[in-house]
Design a protein around this motif. Structure first.
Motif, PDB file in Angstrom:
ATOM      1  N   LEU A 220     -19.500 -10.056  27.337  1.00 57.74           N
ATOM      2  CA  LEU A 220     -18.699 -11.414  27.698  1.00 57.74           C
ATOM      3  C   LEU A 220     -17.038 -11.177  26.912  1.00 57.74           C
ATOM      4  CD1 LEU A 220     -21.174 -14.221  27.606  1.00 57.74           C
ATOM      5  CD2 LEU A 220     -20.584 -12.750  29.591  1.00 57.74           C
ATOM      6  N   HIS A 221     -17.043 -10.201  26.134  1.00 60.38           N
ATOM      7  CA  HIS A 221     -15.648 -10.138  25.557  1.00 60.38           C
ATOM      8  C   HIS A 221     -15.086  -8.696  25.987  1.00 60.38           C
ATOM      9  CE1 HIS A 221     -12.508 -10.946  22.619  1.00 60.38           C
ATOM     10  NE2 HIS A 221     -13.360 -10.744  21.550  1.00 60.38           N
ATOM     11  N   ALA A 224     -16.328  -6.080  28.762  1.00 58.02           N
ATOM     12  CA  ALA A 224     -16.042  -6.173  30.550  1.00 58.02           C
ATOM     13  C   ALA A 224     -15.358  -5.163  30.933  1.00 58.02           C
ATOM     14  CB  ALA A 224     -15.532  -7.532  30.591  1.00 58.02           C
ATOM     15  N   ARG A 254     -22.010 -13.230  37.811  1.00 59.49           N
ATOM     16  CA  ARG A 254     -20.604 -13.062  37.495  1.00 59.49           C
ATOM     17  C   ARG A 254     -19.974 -11.953  38.111  1.00 59.49           C
ATOM     18  NH1 ARG A 254     -19.847 -16.783  32.587  1.00 59.49           N
ATOM     19  NH2 ARG A 254     -21.319 -18.138  32.981  1.00 59.49           N
ATOM     20  N   ILE A 255     -18.699 -12.135  38.398  1.00 59.13           N
ATOM     21  CA  ILE A 255     -17.779 -10.884  38.720  1.00 59.13           C
ATOM     22  C   ILE A 255     -17.078 -10.352  37.490  1.00 59.13           C
ATOM     23  CG2 ILE A 255     -16.310  -9.831  40.428  1.00 59.13           C
ATOM     24  CD1 ILE A 255     -18.653 -11.264  41.994  1.00 59.13           C
ATOM     25  N   GLY A 257     -14.418  -9.098  34.846  1.00 56.03           N
ATOM     26  CA  GLY A 257     -12.935  -8.940  34.830  1.00 56.03           C
ATOM     27  C   GLY A 257     -12.468 -10.058  35.556  1.00 56.03           C
ATOM     28  N   PHE A 258     -13.295 -11.137  35.710  1.00 64.73           N
ATOM     29  CA  PHE A 258     -12.791 -12.538  36.207  1.00 64.73           C
ATOM     30  C   PHE A 258     -13.149 -13.526  35.227  1.00 64.73           C
ATOM     31  CE2 PHE A 258     -12.368 -10.076  39.926  1.00 64.73           C
ATOM     32  CZ  PHE A 258     -11.470 -10.646  40.621  1.00 64.73           C
ATOM     33  N   GLY A 259     -12.201 -14.737  35.222  1.00 60.05           N
ATOM     34  CA  GLY A 259     -12.841 -15.902  34.453  1.00 60.05           C
ATOM     35  C   GLY A 259     -12.304 -15.509  33.062  1.00 60.05           C
ATOM     36  N   ARG A 261     -12.277 -17.926  28.940  1.00 55.45           N
ATOM     37  CA  ARG A 261     -12.366 -19.186  28.338  1.00 55.45           C
ATOM     38  C   ARG A 261     -11.219 -20.111  28.224  1.00 55.45           C
ATOM     39  NH1 ARG A 261     -15.904 -21.146  24.216  1.00 55.45           N
ATOM     40  NH2 ARG A 261     -17.577 -20.598  25.956  1.00 55.45           N
ATOM     41  N   LYS A 309     -13.090 -23.561  39.787  1.00 55.03           N
ATOM     42  CA  LYS A 309     -13.350 -23.501  38.280  1.00 55.03           C
ATOM     43  C   LYS A 309     -12.165 -22.861  37.572  1.00 55.03           C
ATOM     44  CE  LYS A 309     -18.100 -22.965  39.633  1.00 55.03           C
ATOM     45  NZ  LYS A 309     -19.083 -21.933  39.891  1.00 55.03           N
ATOM     46  N   ILE A 311     -10.931 -19.619  38.272  1.00 58.69           N
ATOM     47  CA  ILE A 311     -11.298 -18.464  37.674  1.00 58.69           C
ATOM     48  C   ILE A 311     -10.279 -17.359  38.374  1.00 58.69           C
ATOM     49  CG2 ILE A 311     -13.044 -16.659  37.890  1.00 58.69           C
ATOM     50  CD1 ILE A 311     -15.260 -18.943  37.836  1.00 58.69           C
ATOM     51  N   ASN A 314      -8.963 -11.413  34.635  1.00 60.98           N
ATOM     52  CA  ASN A 314      -8.385 -11.333  33.460  1.00 60.98           C
ATOM     53  C   ASN A 314      -7.682  -9.943  33.141  1.00 60.98           C
ATOM     54  OD1 ASN A 314     -10.604  -9.520  32.554  1.00 60.98           O
ATOM     55  ND2 ASN A 314     -11.907 -11.506  32.545  1.00 60.98           N
TER      56      ASN A 314
HETATM   57  N1  ACO Z   1     -17.820 -15.042  38.182  1.00 60.67           N
HETATM   58  C1  ACO Z   1     -18.363 -15.855  38.733  1.00 60.67           C
HETATM   59  N2  ACO Z   1     -18.448 -17.016  38.205  1.00 60.67           N
HETATM   60  C2  ACO Z   1     -17.942 -17.134  37.064  1.00 60.67           C
HETATM   61  C3  ACO Z   1     -17.319 -16.161  36.272  1.00 60.67           C
HETATM   62  C4  ACO Z   1     -17.104 -14.689  36.721  1.00 60.67           C
HETATM   63  N3  ACO Z   1     -16.578 -13.899  36.339  1.00 60.67           N
HETATM   64  N4  ACO Z   1     -16.934 -16.637  34.890  1.00 60.67           N
HETATM   65  C5  ACO Z   1     -17.265 -17.956  35.205  1.00 60.67           C
HETATM   66  N5  ACO Z   1     -17.901 -18.255  36.089  1.00 60.67           N
HETATM   67  C6  ACO Z   1     -18.527 -19.773  36.487  1.00 60.67           C
HETATM   68  C7  ACO Z   1     -19.856 -19.982  35.752  1.00 60.67           C
HETATM   69  O1  ACO Z   1     -20.827 -19.299  36.467  1.00 60.67           O
HETATM   70  C8  ACO Z   1     -19.859 -21.155  35.771  1.00 60.67           C
HETATM   71  O2  ACO Z   1     -20.165 -21.791  36.814  1.00 60.67           O
HETATM   72  P1  ACO Z   1     -21.052 -23.028  36.827  1.00 60.67           P
HETATM   73  O3  ACO Z   1     -20.000 -24.236  36.354  1.00 60.67           O
HETATM   74  O4  ACO Z   1     -21.253 -23.626  38.178  1.00 60.67           O
HETATM   75  O5  ACO Z   1     -22.324 -22.731  35.975  1.00 60.67           O
HETATM   76  C9  ACO Z   1     -18.346 -21.555  35.406  1.00 60.67           C
HETATM   77  O6  ACO Z   1     -17.533 -20.647  35.923  1.00 60.67           O
HETATM   78  C10 ACO Z   1     -17.927 -21.451  33.902  1.00 60.67           C
HETATM   79  O7  ACO Z   1     -18.589 -20.604  33.206  1.00 60.67           O
HETATM   80  P2  ACO Z   1     -18.800 -20.629  31.600  1.00 60.67           P
HETATM   81  O8  ACO Z   1     -19.322 -19.541  31.394  1.00 60.67           O
HETATM   82  O9  ACO Z   1     -19.227 -21.764  31.104  1.00 60.67           O
HETATM   83  O10 ACO Z   1     -17.155 -20.275  31.171  1.00 60.67           O
HETATM   84  P3  ACO Z   1     -16.622 -19.629  29.856  1.00 60.67           P
HETATM   85  O11 ACO Z   1     -15.418 -20.389  29.513  1.00 60.67           O
HETATM   86  O12 ACO Z   1     -17.530 -19.892  28.875  1.00 60.67           O
HETATM   87  O13 ACO Z   1     -16.899 -18.194  30.246  1.00 60.67           O
HETATM   88  C11 ACO Z   1     -16.220 -15.996  30.223  1.00 60.67           C
HETATM   89  C12 ACO Z   1     -15.551 -17.252  29.972  1.00 60.67           C
HETATM   90  C13 ACO Z   1     -17.336 -15.617  29.391  1.00 60.67           C
HETATM   91  C14 ACO Z   1     -15.162 -14.837  29.925  1.00 60.67           C
HETATM   92  C15 ACO Z   1     -16.855 -15.903  31.830  1.00 60.67           C
HETATM   93  O14 ACO Z   1     -15.602 -16.169  32.645  1.00 60.67           O
HETATM   94  C16 ACO Z   1     -17.388 -14.491  32.167  1.00 60.67           C
HETATM   95  O15 ACO Z   1     -18.494 -14.352  31.854  1.00 60.67           O
HETATM   96  N6  ACO Z   1     -16.445 -13.720  32.826  1.00 60.67           N
HETATM   97  C17 ACO Z   1     -16.931 -12.349  32.866  1.00 60.67           C
HETATM   98  C18 ACO Z   1     -16.977 -11.376  31.845  1.00 60.67           C
HETATM   99  C19 ACO Z   1     -15.310 -10.875  31.523  1.00 60.67           C
HETATM  100  O16 ACO Z   1     -14.698 -10.734  32.409  1.00 60.67           O
HETATM  101  N7  ACO Z   1     -15.255 -11.014  30.162  1.00 60.67           N
HETATM  102  C20 ACO Z   1     -13.942 -10.550  29.666  1.00 60.67           C
HETATM  103  C21 ACO Z   1     -12.983 -11.809  29.317  1.00 60.67           C
HETATM  104  S1  ACO Z   1     -11.436 -11.486  28.858  1.00 60.67           S
HETATM  105  C22 ACO Z   1     -11.409 -10.670  27.300  1.00 60.67           C
HETATM  106  O17 ACO Z   1     -12.404 -10.894  26.628  1.00 60.67           O
HETATM  107  C23 ACO Z   1     -10.407  -9.761  27.018  1.00 60.67           C
END
Ligand code: ACO
Length: 397
Positions: A220-221, A224, A254-255, A257-259, A261, A309, A311, A314
């Protein structure tokens, strides 16, 4: 003060920082007031490290002297390399890096010197030696001789040299340098927070860096970027992209590389990287992978519920193809993130120590209260052969 519950600490400010500023709604990232896009286009990792630590861009003379300082510290103690050779070749490089960064402390006479001057010198060592450890472990696990660092090269050039034993082209080292600049700092992200928690107990910088590496490893950090590449390779071709991604979304997966915090807009680090990744992919015959990435982005962003949302891609999304195009093994991607973020981690630790307060939040206890203690031999189940604390053992000390 009344306690508030904030799981994930998303609405909690836990530190002051002068290193980087993020506006997640607008998609802004600045290092010490400078927009990340202009830094990525115009600076080097060494320059940005100085900026984060010193709070201003270096003059030419300052940069040259800082580069000399870093280069003098590229090499690691031979005993660290001996220890490296005892790590199983099958170990994940992030796990090896965690062990090796921790091991550096044993061979640094200043490891427990918490003075600002010693911490600054240790920060230089950590930034300078981390790429050496990553490259050395990769060579070792492949049964290749470890390549000595070359102190005439920049951090990016030297890493590619130590990894491959060949001089990188300017385009390759520039591509890596851009990734290093983009990952150097990012507010109170999970690994930086972890580093600050550790240093705030007045532990040492090596312990803080080790904590941070363990935290960065998670998918998740920092983990990814590797998963993004695994996904691209699993999809395999452009025509399979749409059904694959739509299937994942339908299964609520989850996809990678998307989304983010913090960002609910386009990650500003991904903007330049997107253009840059295309160039690097094209130069190295990996354009189809880049085209798949673009297609994934189109498909994901076309989903109304995803857009709602906030998203977006990233930084990990396009860094994955860039690292792959540079010839890095997938499990080295997160290590490169660590090599870069080491400058932010150390900068944050020094900042934390300058106005230190132990970081110690509360937990909301959700268990029972007031239970009556029952001696072990009265709790039912199979009788235990171990001595009972309640009286059968004679206590002599
Ligand atoms: N794909 C699809 N849906 C997603 C994604 C994703 N990548 N990320 C979040 N969502 C959705 C969740 O399912 C959730 O949906 P819901 O409300 O219907 O249940 C909503 O968006 C919120 O998700 P949370 O996990 O509560 O959001 P949070 O802010 O805690 O998460 C995170 C952030 C962990 C980065 C998340 O977006 C994720 O798991 N992404 C994929 C892993 C990733 O790319 N990580 C790298 C982050 S950048 C970095 O560290 C350099």
């Amino acid at each position: 003060m009344p306690l508030t519950v904030d799981k994930g600490l998303a609405n909690t400010v836990a530190a002051d920082t002068r290193l980087s500023f993020i506006d997640g709604a607008k998609g802004v990232l600045e290092y010490v007031g400078y927009d990340i896009d202009s830094l990525a286009r115009n600076t080097t990792f060494e320059e940005v490290t100085w900026l984060l630590w010193e709070g201003s861009l270096p003059t030419n003379a300052q940069l040259q002297s800082f580069e000399r300082e870093l280069r003098a510290d590229y090499a690691v103690d031979p005993r660290v390399l001996d220890l490296l050779r005892t790590i199983p070749r099958t170990a994940a490089p992030m796990d090896a890096l965690r062990t090796l960064v921790s091991a550096l402390a044993h061979f640094d006479s200043e490891a427990d010197d918490a003075s600002p001057a010693a911490n600054r010198r240790k920060s230089v060592r950590l930034v300078a030696k981390t790429p050496t450890l990553i490259a050395a472990f990769d060579r070792f696990r492949k049964g290749k001789p470890i390549v000595e660092p070359d102190a005439t090269l920049t951090i990016a050039q030297n890493f590619l040299w130590m990894l491959t034993g060949q001089r990188p082209t300017d385009a390759m080292s520039r591509a890596l340098d851009v990734c290093l600049v983009l990952h150097a700092d990012h507010g109170l992200n999970a690994s930086t927070f972890a580093a600050r928690v550790t240093i705030a107990t007045q532990s040492d910088l090596y312990s803080a860096a080790t904590t941070a590496i363990g935290t960065l490893k998670g998918p998740l950090h920092g983990g990814a970027n590797q998963e993004v590449m695994e996904m691209l390779l699993e999809i395999g071709s452009l025509d399979k992209t749409e059904p694959y991604i739509l299937g994942k979304l339908a299964r609520k997966e989850r996809i990678m590389g998307f989304g983010h915090r913090v960002y609910k807009a386009y990650d500003p680090r991904a903007t330049y990287l997107k253009t840059f990744a295309k160039q690097v992919a094209s130069d190295t015959g990996n354009l189809p992978l880049y085209e798949m990435s673009r297609r994934i982005e189109e498909i994901v962003l076309a989903q109304p519920n995803i857009r709602e949302k906030g998203i977006f891609p990233n930084v990990d999304f396009y860094s994955a193809t860039t690292y792959y195009s540079l010839g890095l093994d997938l499990d080295l991607f997160t290590c490169m993130f660590a090599a870069s973020r080491m400058s932010g981690w150390t900068g944050h630790c020094i900042e934390q120590l300058a106005a230190n307060k132990l970081i110690r939040p509360h937990a909301d206890y959700t268990g029972p209260h007031g239970l009556e203690f029952v001696p072990r031999n009265q709790r039912g189940g199979t009788a235990s052969t171990s001595p009972s604390v309640s009286g059968t053992m004679s206590v002599t000390a």
